[in-house]
Design a protein around this motif. Sequence first.
Motif, PDB file in Angstrom:
ATOM      1  N   ASN A 190       7.400  -1.306  30.468  1.00 48.20           N
ATOM      2  CA  ASN A 190       8.074  -2.284  31.325  1.00 48.20           C
ATOM      3  C   ASN A 190       9.430  -2.672  30.743  1.00 48.20           C
ATOM      4  OD1 ASN A 190       4.957  -3.120  30.963  1.00 48.20           O
ATOM      5  ND2 ASN A 190       5.505  -3.211  33.129  1.00 48.20           N
ATOM      6  N   GLY A 191      10.381  -2.895  31.642  1.00 48.31           N
ATOM      7  CA  GLY A 191      11.656  -3.442  31.235  1.00 48.31           C
ATOM      8  C   GLY A 191      12.691  -2.393  30.889  1.00 48.31           C
ATOM      9  N   ARG A 192      13.683  -2.827  30.133  1.00 49.78           N
ATOM     10  CA  ARG A 192      14.836  -2.002  29.786  1.00 49.78           C
ATOM     11  C   ARG A 192      14.610  -1.327  28.440  1.00 49.78           C
ATOM     12  NH1 ARG A 192      19.626  -3.318  27.036  1.00 49.78           N
ATOM     13  NH2 ARG A 192      18.856  -5.463  26.847  1.00 49.78           N
ATOM     14  N   LEU A 193      14.905  -0.029  28.387  1.00 49.38           N
ATOM     15  CA  LEU A 193      14.837   0.694  27.115  1.00 49.38           C
ATOM     16  C   LEU A 193      16.006   0.242  26.243  1.00 49.38           C
ATOM     17  CD1 LEU A 193      13.595   2.954  25.342  1.00 49.38           C
ATOM     18  CD2 LEU A 193      15.147   4.552  26.513  1.00 49.38           C
ATOM     19  N   THR A 194      15.698  -0.424  25.129  1.00 45.96           N
ATOM     20  CA  THR A 194      16.759  -0.959  24.273  1.00 45.96           C
ATOM     21  C   THR A 194      17.055  -0.081  23.068  1.00 45.96           C
ATOM     22  OG1 THR A 194      15.150  -2.318  23.062  1.00 45.96           O
ATOM     23  CG2 THR A 194      16.249  -3.333  24.957  1.00 45.96           C
ATOM     24  N   SER A 195      16.102   0.767  22.664  1.00 43.75           N
ATOM     25  CA  SER A 195      16.384   1.691  21.568  1.00 43.75           C
ATOM     26  C   SER A 195      15.375   2.834  21.591  1.00 43.75           C
ATOM     27  CB  SER A 195      16.343   0.978  20.207  1.00 43.75           C
ATOM     28  OG  SER A 195      15.027   0.607  19.856  1.00 43.75           O
ATOM     29  N   ARG A 196      15.828   3.954  21.039  1.00 43.02           N
ATOM     30  CA  ARG A 196      14.960   5.125  20.861  1.00 43.02           C
ATOM     31  C   ARG A 196      15.383   5.779  19.559  1.00 43.02           C
ATOM     32  NH1 ARG A 196      15.135   9.680  25.371  1.00 43.02           N
ATOM     33  NH2 ARG A 196      17.191   9.978  24.415  1.00 43.02           N
ATOM     34  N   THR A 197      14.469   5.827  18.595  1.00 44.79           N
ATOM     35  CA  THR A 197      14.789   6.306  17.256  1.00 44.79           C
ATOM     36  C   THR A 197      13.831   7.424  16.891  1.00 44.79           C
ATOM     37  OG1 THR A 197      15.448   4.053  16.661  1.00 44.79           O
ATOM     38  CG2 THR A 197      15.149   5.629  14.868  1.00 44.79           C
ATOM     39  N   SER A 198      14.383   8.596  16.573  1.00 45.48           N
ATOM     40  CA  SER A 198      13.556   9.752  16.247  1.00 45.48           C
ATOM     41  C   SER A 198      13.531  10.000  14.749  1.00 45.48           C
ATOM     42  CB  SER A 198      14.078  10.998  16.966  1.00 45.48           C
ATOM     43  OG  SER A 198      13.910  10.863  18.365  1.00 45.48           O
ATOM     44  N   GLY A 199      12.339  10.307  14.243  1.00 45.22           N
ATOM     45  CA  GLY A 199      12.164  10.706  12.860  1.00 45.22           C
ATOM     46  C   GLY A 199      11.894  12.190  12.793  1.00 45.22           C
ATOM     47  N   SER A 200      11.167  12.607  11.757  1.00 41.53           N
ATOM     48  CA  SER A 200      10.909  14.035  11.592  1.00 41.53           C
ATOM     49  C   SER A 200       9.969  14.586  12.650  1.00 41.53           C
ATOM     50  CB  SER A 200      10.325  14.293  10.200  1.00 41.53           C
ATOM     51  OG  SER A 200       9.125  13.545  10.013  1.00 41.53           O
ATOM     52  N   SER A 201       9.006  13.785  13.084  1.00 40.26           N
ATOM     53  CA  SER A 201       8.044  14.287  14.066  1.00 40.26           C
ATOM     54  C   SER A 201       7.669  13.258  15.135  1.00 40.26           C
ATOM     55  CB  SER A 201       6.759  14.746  13.360  1.00 40.26           C
ATOM     56  OG  SER A 201       6.158  13.663  12.668  1.00 40.26           O
ATOM     57  N   THR A 202       8.146  12.031  14.985  1.00 40.07           N
ATOM     58  CA  THR A 202       7.808  10.981  15.947  1.00 40.07           C
ATOM     59  C   THR A 202       9.070  10.300  16.450  1.00 40.07           C
ATOM     60  OG1 THR A 202       7.552   9.284  14.236  1.00 40.07           O
ATOM     61  CG2 THR A 202       5.582  10.542  14.838  1.00 40.07           C
ATOM     62  N   THR A 203       8.930   9.627  17.595  1.00 41.74           N
ATOM     63  CA  THR A 203      10.022   8.844  18.175  1.00 41.74           C
ATOM     64  C   THR A 203       9.502   7.460  18.497  1.00 41.74           C
ATOM     65  OG1 THR A 203      11.101  10.794  19.098  1.00 41.74           O
ATOM     66  CG2 THR A 203      11.684   8.671  20.077  1.00 41.74           C
TER      67      THR A 203
END
Length: 486
Positions: A190-203
Motif C-alpha cells: 500500500n502507498g507510495r514506494l519511497t525506496s528500493r535497495t538491492s543487495g547481493s541477492s535480496t531487495t
Amino acid sequence: MTGSLPGGPRPAAPCTAAVPSAPTEGPGVSDSYLPHHGDDGYRVTAYDLDLEYIPHTGRLAGRAGITAVACRNLPVLALDLGPFKIHKVLVDGRRPARWSHRAGKLRITPDRPLPAGTAFTAEVRYQGVPQPVRTREWGELGWEQLDEGALVASQPHGAPSWFPCNDRPDDKAAYRIAMTAPTPYTVVANGRLTSRTSGSSTTRWVYEQTAPMATYLATVQIGPYERVPVPGSDVHRVPQSAAVPRPLLTRFAHDFARQHRMIALFEDRFGPYPFDEYTVVVTADDLDVPVEAEGLAVFGANHVDGARGSERLIAHELAHQWFGNSLTVADWRHIWLNEGFAKYAEWLWSEASGGPSAAVMAARSRAVIARLPQDLRLADPGLRRLFDDRVYERGALTLHALRTVVGDTAFTALLREWTAVHRHGLVTTEGFIALAERHAGPGVLDGLFREWLYEKRLPELPSTGPEPGPVPDPARPSRSRVQPTG
C-alpha cells in the motif's frame, strides 16, 4: 526500529471519532459481528512493519512497531496475531514487556499501566511461516502462499496472519511497510514506494501509506512481476501502474485499456480519487474473486482473458477505493455501503461505456434475486451472509431506487458530498440515510430505506419520479457495446 513512522511524528489518535448518527458504533465499542477481534482500549496512529520473506521456505520474520494512544487506563493491551514465534516485546522502547500469546491474541503487560490519553509505542519481533486465518464462512483469509511468491487478502479479519494489529475496521492508521525479498521478486504494498535497495541477492522495498487505512486493507503482494504503466494512464492525473507476469502483459494491456476512463467517470460521479495513486496486481495464479486493498487491487490470471470478460470487476474493485477504502464501515453490519456501492459502479460503467443502462441492469438483478430466499435484512445481514450475493445486488438496487426517486442531479450531489465529508473516515447506514433525506427533501424518501434496508421482502423498483438518464463517459464518449458479464 528501522526508519521512521509514516509521515514523521504524529499526534496521538483520538479515542472518539465522528461516526454520523451511530452512537453505538466507533472506537470503544467492539464490532457487532466480530467482537473478539481488536481491542477497544487503545487507538493506533501508525504501524511500522519491517519484514523479510523467504519464498522457498515460506518463512516471514520481522519487527512491527505500533504507535497508539490509550483510550482508558490500560494495564494490558491486546494485539491480534497468528501462530508466530515471539522473540521480544517492548513498550515505549524500554526494557522488554511481559507478554502471553495464545488463541490469536498477543497480550502485553507494560511495567506500569498506561493512563487514559497516554501516547505509547509497542514493538514486536516475531517469525514463522504465516498461517491463513481459517473461517467457516469464507475459507482461508490473509496471507496465502502462491506457486511463486505470496499474496495477502484479509477481508474481513485476516490481517493477523502476517502482522500484529488492532484488527477492527474502525481503527484506521498510517502505515510504513518495508519488505525484503529475493531480488528476482517484485514487492507491491500500500502507498507510495519511497525506496528500493538491492543487495547481493535480496531487495528491500519500502512503501508508505499516509492516508488512514483499516487493517484488513493492508497488503503485500510478492511475485516475479513486471512493473508497467496502465494503458492510457498518461492522460489522467491519477498515476496508475501494474505488476503483471510477463506472459500476461498483452492480455492485460487490452483488458485494462479503459481503466483510466473508469477513473474519470467515477471522479465525475463520486468526487476526486481519494489516494495518491492506483496500482493493479495480476497474479500468475487463478483467484476466485479479485481483492481490493487501499490504493490497489489484485486480480487472478483468470480475470485477464484478452476479451475484457472481467471488465465489470475492474470497475468494481476501482470503486472500492471510494467505498470501503476511503469511506470505511464503522461496523461490519454496514457492509452494503462497500459492496452495494461497488456493484452499482459496475452498472454506471456499463451505462457510460455503451452497454446496458443501469435501469436494465437493475431490472435483471431484481429478477434474479426475486427467485432467491427473502430472508436477508440488508442493513444487518449477519456474519454468515456478510458477502452474500444478495448484499451486493440488493445494495445496488437500493441505490438505483434512490436515484430513480431523487433524480440524477440530486443523486450525484449526494454521492459527492458523502465521499467528501467522510473522506478517510468511518461511515454507517444511519449516516447515509440522514444525508440522503436531506438531499431529497421532506417526505420524498418516506418508506424507501425501510423497505430496501430493513425489511426482508424484496420491494418493487420505483416506477415514479425522475427516470435516471444515461451516464455520459466524461473521458471519451464511446459507441462500442459492452456486453454484460454477469
